[in-house]
Scaffold this motif. Structure first.
Motif, mmCIF file in Angstrom:
data_model
loop_
_atom_site.group_PDB
_atom_site.id
_atom_site.type_symbol
_atom_site.label_atom_id
_atom_site.label_comp_id
_atom_site.label_asym_id
_atom_site.label_seq_id
_atom_site.Cartn_x
_atom_site.Cartn_y
_atom_site.Cartn_z
ATOM 1 N N LYS A 6 19.207 45.100 58.352
ATOM 2 C CA LYS A 6 19.374 46.544 59.108
ATOM 3 C C LYS A 6 19.069 47.713 58.259
ATOM 4 N N LYS A 7 18.783 47.394 57.004
ATOM 5 C CA LYS A 7 18.718 48.219 55.708
ATOM 6 C C LYS A 7 19.940 49.151 55.574
ATOM 7 N N ASP A 8 21.057 48.476 55.704
ATOM 8 C CA ASP A 8 22.297 49.232 55.574
ATOM 9 C C ASP A 8 22.873 48.945 54.220
ATOM 10 N N PHE A 9 22.077 49.285 53.048
ATOM 11 C CA PHE A 9 22.321 48.724 51.669
ATOM 12 C C PHE A 9 23.590 49.191 51.238
ATOM 13 N N LYS A 10 24.449 50.322 51.587
ATOM 14 C CA LYS A 10 25.694 50.952 51.187
ATOM 15 C C LYS A 10 26.700 49.793 51.420
ATOM 16 N N THR A 11 26.558 48.816 52.074
ATOM 17 C CA THR A 11 27.766 47.683 52.211
ATOM 18 C C THR A 11 27.572 46.858 51.264
ATOM 19 N N LEU A 12 26.410 46.938 50.266
ATOM 20 C CA LEU A 12 26.421 45.732 49.440
ATOM 21 C C LEU A 12 27.133 46.068 48.237
ATOM 22 N N PRO A 13 27.616 45.182 47.439
ATOM 23 C CA PRO A 13 28.298 45.340 45.953
ATOM 24 C C PRO A 13 27.624 46.168 45.280
ATOM 25 N N PRO A 14 27.984 47.229 44.420
ATOM 26 C CA PRO A 14 27.503 47.932 43.571
ATOM 27 C C PRO A 14 26.559 47.122 42.719
ATOM 28 N N SER A 15 26.967 45.774 42.110
ATOM 29 C CA SER A 15 26.024 45.213 40.995
ATOM 30 C C SER A 15 24.795 44.720 41.962
ATOM 31 N N VAL A 16 24.936 44.184 43.179
ATOM 32 C CA VAL A 16 23.834 43.760 43.903
ATOM 33 C C VAL A 16 22.958 45.073 44.246
ATOM 34 N N LEU A 17 23.342 46.129 44.540
ATOM 35 C CA LEU A 17 22.544 47.376 44.750
ATOM 36 C C LEU A 17 21.878 47.852 43.584
ATOM 37 N N ARG A 18 22.410 48.040 42.567
ATOM 38 C CA ARG A 18 21.868 48.440 41.225
ATOM 39 C C ARG A 18 20.691 47.271 40.898
ATOM 40 N N PHE A 19 21.067 46.181 40.846
ATOM 41 C CA PHE A 19 20.181 45.084 40.761
ATOM 42 C C PHE A 19 18.663 45.285 41.296
ATOM 43 N N LEU A 20 18.920 45.238 42.579
ATOM 44 C CA LEU A 20 17.703 45.606 43.485
ATOM 45 C C LEU A 20 16.945 46.866 43.179
ATOM 46 N N GLN A 21 17.863 47.888 42.772
ATOM 47 C CA GLN A 21 17.200 49.197 42.638
ATOM 48 C C GLN A 21 16.216 49.062 41.223
ATOM 49 N N GLU A 22 16.898 48.620 40.378
ATOM 50 C CA GLU A 22 16.353 48.623 38.849
ATOM 51 C C GLU A 22 15.142 47.430 38.730
ATOM 52 N N ASN A 23 15.128 46.582 39.766
ATOM 53 C CA ASN A 23 13.962 45.576 39.571
ATOM 54 C C ASN A 23 13.099 45.692 40.865
ATOM 55 N N GLN A 24 12.997 46.940 41.301
ATOM 56 C CA GLN A 24 12.226 47.199 42.401
ATOM 57 C C GLN A 24 11.955 46.134 43.531
ATOM 58 N N LEU A 25 13.159 45.742 43.809
ATOM 59 C CA LEU A 25 13.374 44.646 44.926
ATOM 60 C C LEU A 25 13.789 45.442 46.171
ATOM 61 N N MET A 26 13.943 46.487 46.451
ATOM 62 C CA MET A 26 14.509 47.063 47.453
ATOM 63 C C MET A 26 13.289 47.048 48.525
ATOM 64 N N GLU A 27 12.177 47.612 47.915
ATOM 65 C CA GLU A 27 10.826 47.824 48.770
ATOM 66 C C GLU A 27 10.495 46.109 49.256
ATOM 67 N N GLN A 28 10.627 45.194 48.490
ATOM 68 C CA GLN A 28 10.293 44.018 48.786
ATOM 69 C C GLN A 28 11.160 43.576 50.068
ATOM 70 N N LEU A 29 12.280 43.827 49.850
ATOM 71 C CA LEU A 29 13.340 43.452 51.202
ATOM 72 C C LEU A 29 12.974 44.092 52.409
ATOM 73 N N GLU A 30 12.628 45.496 52.359
ATOM 74 C CA GLU A 30 12.367 46.108 53.466
ATOM 75 C C GLU A 30 11.116 45.685 54.128
ATOM 76 N N GLN A 31 9.945 45.530 53.372
ATOM 77 C CA GLN A 31 8.780 44.686 53.745
ATOM 78 C C GLN A 31 9.188 43.358 54.517
ATOM 79 N N LEU A 32 10.140 42.621 53.775
ATOM 80 C CA LEU A 32 10.461 41.463 54.365
ATOM 81 C C LEU A 32 11.143 41.657 55.609
ATOM 82 N N ALA A 33 11.870 42.703 55.845
ATOM 83 C CA ALA A 33 12.639 42.898 57.370
ATOM 84 C C ALA A 33 11.668 43.307 58.084
ATOM 85 N N GLN A 34 10.741 43.948 57.936
ATOM 86 C CA GLN A 34 9.764 44.689 58.810
ATOM 87 C C GLN A 34 8.826 43.423 59.431
#
Length: 102
Positions: A6-34
């Motif tokens: 649901k792209k509700d990333f604020k519920t993720l633990p801070p370590s997971v969120l930062r990892f996804l952001q710093e490794n440019q994985l958020m875009e991949q996850l959003e595309q996967l969800a789409q």
């Protein structure tokens, strides 16, 4: 899993969120969800996408930036909220969990 779909990333633990952001994985996850028509399909696609290399990278990232190096028994007891008398006892417990899981 539901939060990511649901792209509700604020519920993720801070370590997971930062990892996804710093490794440019958020875009991949959003595309996967789409590309996924349902949560069930997203879960299958996600499990394929999240390979062992990404997991290992996250483990090292979280250890180095968030949690630090901890003794095995200490970390297992915190995570599992249970006491173990030895690493051998922990191993038997984890094997039983693995055997009994669906």
């Amino acid at each position: 899993m539901d939060s990511i779909y649901k792209k509700d990333f604020k519920t993720l633990p801070p370590s997971v969120l930062r990892f996804l952001q710093e490794n440019q994985l958020m875009e991949q996850l959003e595309q996967l969800a789409q590309r996924s028509k349902s949560l069930e399909q997203f879960q299958r696609n996600f499990n394929f996408w999240l390979d062992g290399f990404k997991v290992l990278k996250y483990v090292h990232f979280a250890r180095d930036r968030f949690y630090g190096q901890k003794p095995l028994l200490y970390a297992a007891e915190k995570m599992l909220t249970q006491k173990f008398s030895s690493e051998e006892e922990l191993l038997f417990y984890l094997r039983k969990l693995d055997r009994d899981s669906p």
